[in-house]
Write a protein that holds these residues in place. Sequence first.
Motif, PDB file in Angstrom:
ATOM      1  N   VAL A  13      65.565  21.742  25.644  1.00 58.68           N
ATOM      2  CA  VAL A  13      64.886  21.819  26.934  1.00 58.68           C
ATOM      3  C   VAL A  13      65.364  23.039  27.721  1.00 58.68           C
ATOM      4  O   VAL A  13      64.556  23.775  28.293  1.00 58.68           O
ATOM      5  CB  VAL A  13      65.089  20.522  27.751  1.00 58.68           C
ATOM      6  CG1 VAL A  13      64.462  20.646  29.128  1.00 58.68           C
ATOM      7  CG2 VAL A  13      64.512  19.335  27.015  1.00 58.68           C
ATOM      8  N   GLU A  14      66.668  23.276  27.741  1.00 54.95           N
ATOM      9  CA  GLU A  14      67.202  24.411  28.504  1.00 54.95           C
ATOM     10  C   GLU A  14      66.733  25.742  27.918  1.00 54.95           C
ATOM     11  O   GLU A  14      66.463  26.680  28.660  1.00 54.95           O
ATOM     12  CB  GLU A  14      68.725  24.350  28.562  1.00 54.95           C
ATOM     13  CG  GLU A  14      69.252  23.228  29.429  1.00 54.95           C
ATOM     14  CD  GLU A  14      68.847  23.341  30.887  1.00 54.95           C
ATOM     15  OE1 GLU A  14      68.976  24.438  31.468  1.00 54.95           O
ATOM     16  OE2 GLU A  14      68.395  22.330  31.443  1.00 54.95           O
ATOM     17  N   LYS A  15      66.627  25.842  26.621  1.00 54.42           N
ATOM     18  CA  LYS A  15      66.143  27.076  25.989  1.00 54.42           C
ATOM     19  C   LYS A  15      64.686  27.335  26.380  1.00 54.42           C
ATOM     20  O   LYS A  15      64.314  28.458  26.723  1.00 54.42           O
ATOM     21  CB  LYS A  15      66.285  26.952  24.463  1.00 54.42           C
ATOM     22  CG  LYS A  15      66.267  28.255  23.762  1.00 54.42           C
ATOM     23  CD  LYS A  15      67.492  29.039  24.136  1.00 54.42           C
ATOM     24  CE  LYS A  15      67.590  30.276  23.301  1.00 54.42           C
ATOM     25  NZ  LYS A  15      68.491  31.245  23.875  1.00 54.42           N
ATOM     26  N   LYS A  16      63.864  26.295  26.344  1.00 60.98           N
ATOM     27  CA  LYS A  16      62.459  26.443  26.733  1.00 60.98           C
ATOM     28  C   LYS A  16      62.336  26.770  28.221  1.00 60.98           C
ATOM     29  O   LYS A  16      61.482  27.558  28.619  1.00 60.98           O
ATOM     30  CB  LYS A  16      61.674  25.186  26.385  1.00 60.98           C
ATOM     31  CG  LYS A  16      61.453  25.030  24.895  1.00 60.98           C
ATOM     32  CD  LYS A  16      60.627  23.830  24.579  1.00 60.98           C
ATOM     33  CE  LYS A  16      60.415  23.731  23.076  1.00 60.98           C
ATOM     34  NZ  LYS A  16      59.572  22.601  22.722  1.00 60.98           N
ATOM     35  N   LEU A  17      63.194  26.164  29.038  1.00 58.44           N
ATOM     36  CA  LEU A  17      63.175  26.455  30.467  1.00 58.44           C
ATOM     37  C   LEU A  17      63.572  27.904  30.751  1.00 58.44           C
ATOM     38  O   LEU A  17      63.002  28.542  31.637  1.00 58.44           O
ATOM     39  CB  LEU A  17      64.141  25.521  31.210  1.00 58.44           C
ATOM     40  CG  LEU A  17      63.556  24.237  31.749  1.00 58.44           C
ATOM     41  CD1 LEU A  17      64.662  23.352  32.297  1.00 58.44           C
ATOM     42  CD2 LEU A  17      62.519  24.495  32.797  1.00 58.44           C
ATOM     43  N   GLU A  18      64.546  28.397  30.013  1.00 56.80           N
ATOM     44  CA  GLU A  18      64.974  29.782  30.180  1.00 56.80           C
ATOM     45  C   GLU A  18      63.804  30.740  29.923  1.00 56.80           C
ATOM     46  O   GLU A  18      63.553  31.662  30.708  1.00 56.80           O
ATOM     47  CB  GLU A  18      66.129  30.085  29.230  1.00 56.80           C
ATOM     48  CG  GLU A  18      66.695  31.468  29.350  1.00 56.80           C
ATOM     49  CD  GLU A  18      67.846  31.704  28.388  1.00 56.80           C
ATOM     50  OE1 GLU A  18      68.540  32.706  28.571  1.00 56.80           O
ATOM     51  OE2 GLU A  18      68.051  30.891  27.453  1.00 56.80           O
ATOM     52  N   ILE A  19      63.072  30.494  28.863  1.00 57.03           N
ATOM     53  CA  ILE A  19      61.912  31.322  28.529  1.00 57.03           C
ATOM     54  C   ILE A  19      60.829  31.180  29.597  1.00 57.03           C
ATOM     55  O   ILE A  19      60.244  32.160  30.052  1.00 57.03           O
ATOM     56  CB  ILE A  19      61.370  30.955  27.127  1.00 57.03           C
ATOM     57  CG1 ILE A  19      62.406  31.313  26.064  1.00 57.03           C
ATOM     58  CG2 ILE A  19      60.034  31.625  26.854  1.00 57.03           C
ATOM     59  CD1 ILE A  19      62.133  30.719  24.706  1.00 57.03           C
ATOM     60  N   PHE A  20      60.592  29.953  30.048  1.00 57.63           N
ATOM     61  CA  PHE A  20      59.577  29.688  31.065  1.00 57.63           C
ATOM     62  C   PHE A  20      59.907  30.414  32.369  1.00 57.63           C
ATOM     63  O   PHE A  20      59.037  31.046  32.979  1.00 57.63           O
ATOM     64  CB  PHE A  20      59.459  28.178  31.309  1.00 57.63           C
ATOM     65  CG  PHE A  20      58.457  27.812  32.363  1.00 57.63           C
ATOM     66  CD1 PHE A  20      57.109  27.760  32.052  1.00 57.63           C
ATOM     67  CD2 PHE A  20      58.859  27.538  33.656  1.00 57.63           C
ATOM     68  CE1 PHE A  20      56.178  27.414  33.020  1.00 57.63           C
ATOM     69  CE2 PHE A  20      57.932  27.208  34.636  1.00 57.63           C
ATOM     70  CZ  PHE A  20      56.586  27.143  34.306  1.00 57.63           C
ATOM     71  N   ILE A  21      61.151  30.328  32.804  1.00 51.20           N
ATOM     72  CA  ILE A  21      61.557  30.976  34.054  1.00 51.20           C
ATOM     73  C   ILE A  21      61.476  32.493  33.942  1.00 51.20           C
ATOM     74  O   ILE A  21      61.040  33.170  34.873  1.00 51.20           O
ATOM     75  CB  ILE A  21      62.957  30.498  34.472  1.00 51.20           C
ATOM     76  CG1 ILE A  21      62.892  29.027  34.908  1.00 51.20           C
ATOM     77  CG2 ILE A  21      63.526  31.359  35.601  1.00 51.20           C
ATOM     78  CD1 ILE A  21      64.244  28.372  35.136  1.00 51.20           C
ATOM     79  N   ASP A  22      61.878  33.027  32.800  1.00 49.97           N
ATOM     80  CA  ASP A  22      61.768  34.470  32.592  1.00 49.97           C
ATOM     81  C   ASP A  22      60.315  34.930  32.673  1.00 49.97           C
ATOM     82  O   ASP A  22      60.011  35.970  33.279  1.00 49.97           O
ATOM     83  CB  ASP A  22      62.367  34.880  31.244  1.00 49.97           C
ATOM     84  CG  ASP A  22      63.885  34.827  31.230  1.00 49.97           C
ATOM     85  OD1 ASP A  22      64.490  34.764  32.330  1.00 49.97           O
ATOM     86  OD2 ASP A  22      64.452  34.851  30.129  1.00 49.97           O
ATOM     87  N   GLN A  23      59.391  34.164  32.088  1.00 51.40           N
ATOM     88  CA  GLN A  23      57.980  34.497  32.143  1.00 51.40           C
ATOM     89  C   GLN A  23      57.444  34.359  33.560  1.00 51.40           C
ATOM     90  O   GLN A  23      56.629  35.161  34.013  1.00 51.40           O
ATOM     91  CB  GLN A  23      57.180  33.625  31.191  1.00 51.40           C
ATOM     92  CG  GLN A  23      57.419  33.921  29.746  1.00 51.40           C
ATOM     93  CD  GLN A  23      56.740  32.945  28.817  1.00 51.40           C
ATOM     94  OE1 GLN A  23      56.242  31.903  29.239  1.00 51.40           O
ATOM     95  NE2 GLN A  23      56.728  33.256  27.532  1.00 51.40           N
ATOM     96  N   GLU A  24      57.901  33.325  34.245  1.00 48.96           N
ATOM     97  CA  GLU A  24      57.467  33.074  35.625  1.00 48.96           C
ATOM     98  C   GLU A  24      57.914  34.222  36.547  1.00 48.96           C
ATOM     99  O   GLU A  24      57.141  34.685  37.378  1.00 48.96           O
ATOM    100  CB  GLU A  24      58.035  31.749  36.107  1.00 48.96           C
ATOM    101  CG  GLU A  24      57.537  31.295  37.456  1.00 48.96           C
ATOM    102  CD  GLU A  24      58.121  29.959  37.853  1.00 48.96           C
ATOM    103  OE1 GLU A  24      57.365  29.155  38.416  1.00 48.96           O
ATOM    104  OE2 GLU A  24      59.319  29.732  37.633  1.00 48.96           O
TER     105      GLU A  24
END
Length: 110
Positions: free
Chosen positions: A95-106
């Motif tokens: 979950v944290e890895k996916k969130l990291e990618i999501f926040i970077d894209q955001e």
Amino acid sequence: MIFYFIGLILTVVGALYLIFPSQKRSNKYGYRTPRAKFSDASFAYAQKEASKAFLIIGLITFAIGFTLKQLGLLQFFIIELFLIIIPITRVFYMVEKKLEIFIDQEEGAK
């Protein structure tokens, strides 16, 4: 038996997160890490991803525990106790890895 029961618990938590996702960052319920609470969008994304991760890892862990139980391999309590940390930490890592990618894209979209 530890894999059996922890797998069951992780599966139930995943189902609860899927059926009743937390709607607000201020709630005391849901997947609440600093990365998840970064924004409303990241919080909603974290709830969705956490429910999937808990379900998948929970079902895999439950299946391992069920298999061990059916084979009569119940004497490995200490080994299970040390190994159960792997699926639990895997949930948070996913979950944290996916969130990291999501926040970077955001942030990149801003």
